[in-house]
Design an enzyme around this catalytic site. Structure first.
Site, mmCIF file in Angstrom:
data_model
loop_
_atom_site.group_PDB
_atom_site.id
_atom_site.type_symbol
_atom_site.label_atom_id
_atom_site.label_comp_id
_atom_site.label_asym_id
_atom_site.label_seq_id
_atom_site.Cartn_x
_atom_site.Cartn_y
_atom_site.Cartn_z
ATOM 1 N N ASN A 212 0.844 -1.188 0.000
ATOM 2 C CA ASN A 212 0.000 0.000 0.000
ATOM 3 C C ASN A 212 0.884 1.244 0.000
ATOM 4 O O ASN A 212 2.110 1.143 0.062
ATOM 5 C CB ASN A 212 -0.988 -0.019 1.176
ATOM 6 C CG ASN A 212 -0.271 0.003 2.512
ATOM 7 O OD1 ASN A 212 0.412 0.957 2.826
ATOM 8 N ND2 ASN A 212 -0.425 -1.067 3.288
ATOM 9 N N ASP A 281 -4.761 -5.670 5.070
ATOM 10 C CA ASP A 281 -5.810 -6.488 5.691
ATOM 11 C C ASP A 281 -5.826 -7.911 5.148
ATOM 12 O O ASP A 281 -6.295 -8.825 5.811
ATOM 13 C CB ASP A 281 -7.179 -5.829 5.462
ATOM 14 C CG ASP A 281 -7.349 -4.590 6.339
ATOM 15 O OD1 ASP A 281 -6.758 -4.568 7.439
ATOM 16 O OD2 ASP A 281 -8.057 -3.650 5.926
ATOM 17 N N LYS A 291 8.154 -17.620 -9.927
ATOM 18 C CA LYS A 291 7.480 -16.483 -10.560
ATOM 19 C C LYS A 291 6.290 -16.980 -11.386
ATOM 20 O O LYS A 291 6.430 -17.907 -12.196
ATOM 21 C CB LYS A 291 8.493 -15.768 -11.452
ATOM 22 C CG LYS A 291 7.996 -14.469 -11.990
ATOM 23 C CD LYS A 291 9.068 -13.791 -12.814
ATOM 24 C CE LYS A 291 8.429 -12.679 -13.617
ATOM 25 N NZ LYS A 291 9.248 -12.246 -14.716
ATOM 26 N N PRO A 307 -4.065 -11.113 10.527
ATOM 27 C CA PRO A 307 -4.438 -10.832 11.923
ATOM 28 C C PRO A 307 -4.573 -9.323 12.128
ATOM 29 O O PRO A 307 -3.861 -8.544 11.486
ATOM 30 C CB PRO A 307 -3.262 -11.375 12.725
ATOM 31 C CG PRO A 307 -2.133 -11.524 11.773
ATOM 32 C CD PRO A 307 -2.723 -11.718 10.410
ATOM 33 N N ASP A 308 -5.489 -8.924 12.999
ATOM 34 C CA ASP A 308 -5.604 -7.501 13.351
ATOM 35 C C ASP A 308 -4.695 -7.272 14.556
ATOM 36 O O ASP A 308 -5.021 -7.673 15.682
ATOM 37 C CB ASP A 308 -7.064 -7.149 13.678
ATOM 38 C CG ASP A 308 -7.229 -5.644 13.854
ATOM 39 O OD1 ASP A 308 -6.330 -5.019 14.463
ATOM 40 O OD2 ASP A 308 -8.234 -5.099 13.387
ATOM 41 N N ILE A 309 -3.576 -6.650 14.314
ATOM 42 C CA ILE A 309 -2.543 -6.513 15.350
ATOM 43 C C ILE A 309 -3.066 -5.707 16.537
ATOM 44 O O ILE A 309 -2.934 -6.083 17.697
ATOM 45 C CB ILE A 309 -1.287 -5.839 14.762
ATOM 46 C CG1 ILE A 309 -0.789 -6.640 13.559
ATOM 47 C CG2 ILE A 309 -0.190 -5.700 15.814
ATOM 48 C CD1 ILE A 309 0.288 -5.956 12.735
ATOM 49 N N PHE A 325 -4.957 4.380 14.512
ATOM 50 C CA PHE A 325 -5.172 5.361 13.449
ATOM 51 C C PHE A 325 -6.342 4.908 12.591
ATOM 52 O O PHE A 325 -6.594 3.720 12.453
ATOM 53 C CB PHE A 325 -3.917 5.499 12.570
ATOM 54 C CG PHE A 325 -2.943 6.490 13.126
ATOM 55 C CD1 PHE A 325 -2.159 6.156 14.219
ATOM 56 C CD2 PHE A 325 -2.825 7.757 12.579
ATOM 57 C CE1 PHE A 325 -1.271 7.076 14.753
ATOM 58 C CE2 PHE A 325 -1.938 8.678 13.100
ATOM 59 C CZ PHE A 325 -1.158 8.337 14.185
ATOM 60 N N LYS A 339 -14.281 2.362 15.170
ATOM 61 C CA LYS A 339 -13.011 1.633 15.365
ATOM 62 C C LYS A 339 -12.507 1.762 16.796
ATOM 63 O O LYS A 339 -11.969 0.809 17.365
ATOM 64 C CB LYS A 339 -11.940 2.184 14.419
ATOM 65 C CG LYS A 339 -11.823 1.362 13.153
ATOM 66 C CD LYS A 339 -10.934 1.966 12.123
ATOM 67 C CE LYS A 339 -11.538 1.638 10.760
ATOM 68 N NZ LYS A 339 -10.859 2.285 9.670
#
Ligand code: CTP
Length: 407
Positions: A212, A281, A291, A307-309, A325, A339
């Protein structure tokens, strides 16, 4: 216009023998512009590069170049001078001067002052890149760091000797900035802070990945601001090419799962966790061993959730104070509040992303939300925002401590 931020701070500037000494003349002026009182001590070798009169005129104080100057000793003895200083800054610090300091030799005035002072000492090394890279120099620096000496820089670029590399003295404006940072209120003194920063990369095959656009700059700025506020800082960084803020322990990771492991391992030992990373995510179910070749047909990638840390840290029995954040393109406050609750956070920093805002821009604005309050931090560069965020975290911690101690 720069704020006056070293008001009344007594800076003893030690000038070593190196061509960068000419920049120290500008440094004196900038230190004074920032409000500092400056006295200059030059080594004998420094006087070969710049005249003492230059520093005298710029600092407004007599310059000392020798331990054995009777009239100067009568006016302000060397021990008195060592006590006078709130801060000693040595710029430029040559390889030889660093070696002298590492050995604690008091053969000249500057070496004596460093031994005799209780003030913090910072050095701004300047030398040829080979000399900088030499294990002897690096060993000396390690000794100095362990003694609490702050090493500022060096920067890299073209050098007076015609070579290119690391070893340039930091520019005076940067040196003043770092001194100013060291004189900020220590609102997080004694606390341990863990910061996650940057993007995560999820490998598709040996040459491709899903990533990202996070630059990591906000997280790095937060780590530096927390350090300046007196905290001990660990920074878990995704793949970014940013320099590690001095004094911050950096742990490099690539994928969300590596970031999770690095964070979970350290979370309980920290007082505060600031999750500034843009964690991917989803990841491909498996990374192809070779490749992938095009087949002329559409290619479907099966993605599974990472996993959502932050949520995992939140569920720890001995969890730190948690700041998350939320980067949103619409309905900022509603999504961010959701959130805050869903992940059980103490504070969330929400920012609008899109067009020219957020990830890749150098400026940002943050909306801070907590259970029973909100505060808008106005648009500013990321270093300023990070400082305000850190100050706000300190306030929220105080409020929590007060609430906990209330009967
Ligand atoms: N975060 C995390 N681990 C993840 C995902 C996010 O620690 N796997 C953290 C981020 O560092 C950030 C906050 O959680 O502090 C962002 O929350 P999140 O709900 O993941 O934001 P989005 O990815 O924008 O979520 P959504 O897709 O629900 O909008």
């Amino acid at each position: 216009m720069s704020e006056v931020r070293l008001d009344g701070v007594r800076v003893l500037l030690g000038v070593g023998g190196g061509i960068a000494a000419y920049k120290s003349a500008d440094l004196v002026r900038r230190l004074r512009d920032a409000g500092a009182e400056v006295r200059v001590v030059m080594t004998q070798n420094a006087t070969r590069f710049v005249g003492a009169l230059t520093f005298q005129a710029l600092s407004g104080n007599p310059v000392r170049t020798s331990l054995w100057d009777e009239s100067a000793e009568a006016a302000m003895g060397h021990i008195e001078l060592a006590r006078w200083a709130d801060q000693i800054l040595i710029a430029p610090a040559s390889a030889d001067l660093l070696a002298q300091l590492a050995q604690g030799r008091a053969e000249d005035l500057l070496g004596t002052l460093v031994l005799a002072t209780a003030a913090p000492v910072s050095v701004a090394p300047a030398m040829n890149q080979q000399m900088w890279a030499h294990p002897a120099t690096q060993g000396n620096l390690e000794i100095l760091r362990q003694r609490g000496v702050l090493v500022l820089g060096p920067g890299s670029g073209s050098q007076a000797c015609g070579e290119v590399g690391e070893g340039r003295m930091l520019e005076p404006v940067e040196l003043v900035g770092q001194l100013v940072a060291g004189h900020r209120p220590q609102v997080l003194a004694g606390l341990r802070v863990l910061v996650s920063a940057g993007p995560t990369f999820e490998d598709i095959d040996p040459v491709r990945f899903i990533g990202n656009r996070s630059s990591g700059r906000m997280g790095f700025a937060i780590a530096a601001a927390a350090r300046d506020a007196g905290a001990t800082v660990q920074l878990v960084a995704g793949p970014v090419g940013l320099a590690t803020p001095a004094g911050v322990e950096r742990i490099d990771v690539r994928s969300a799962r590596q970031m999770r492991d690095a964070v979970i391992q350290r979370a309980a030992a920290n007082d505060i966790f600031i999750a500034a990373a843009a964690v991917g995510d989803y990841r491909p179910e498996a990374c192809a061993p070779h490749k992938l070749k095009k087949s002329g047909k559409p290619l479907a990638l099966e993605l599974i959730q990472n996993p959502d840390i932050l949520a995992e840290v939140s569920a720890l029995p001995d969890r730190p104070f948690l700041i998350g954040f939320a980067a949103e393109t619409e309905d900022l406050e509603r999504h961010a509040r959701d959130k805050l609750q869903r992940k059980g956070l103490d504070l969330i920093a929400a920012n609008q992303v899109g067009e020219s805002q957020g990830f890749e821009s150098s400026e940002n604005a943050l909306l801070l939300l907590w259970a029973d309050g909100r505060e808008q931090l106005a648009q500013a560069d990321k270093a300023t925002l990070a400082r305000r965020l850190v100050e706000h975290i300190a306030l929220r911690l105080q409020a929590r401590a007060k609430a906990q101690s209330a009967p």
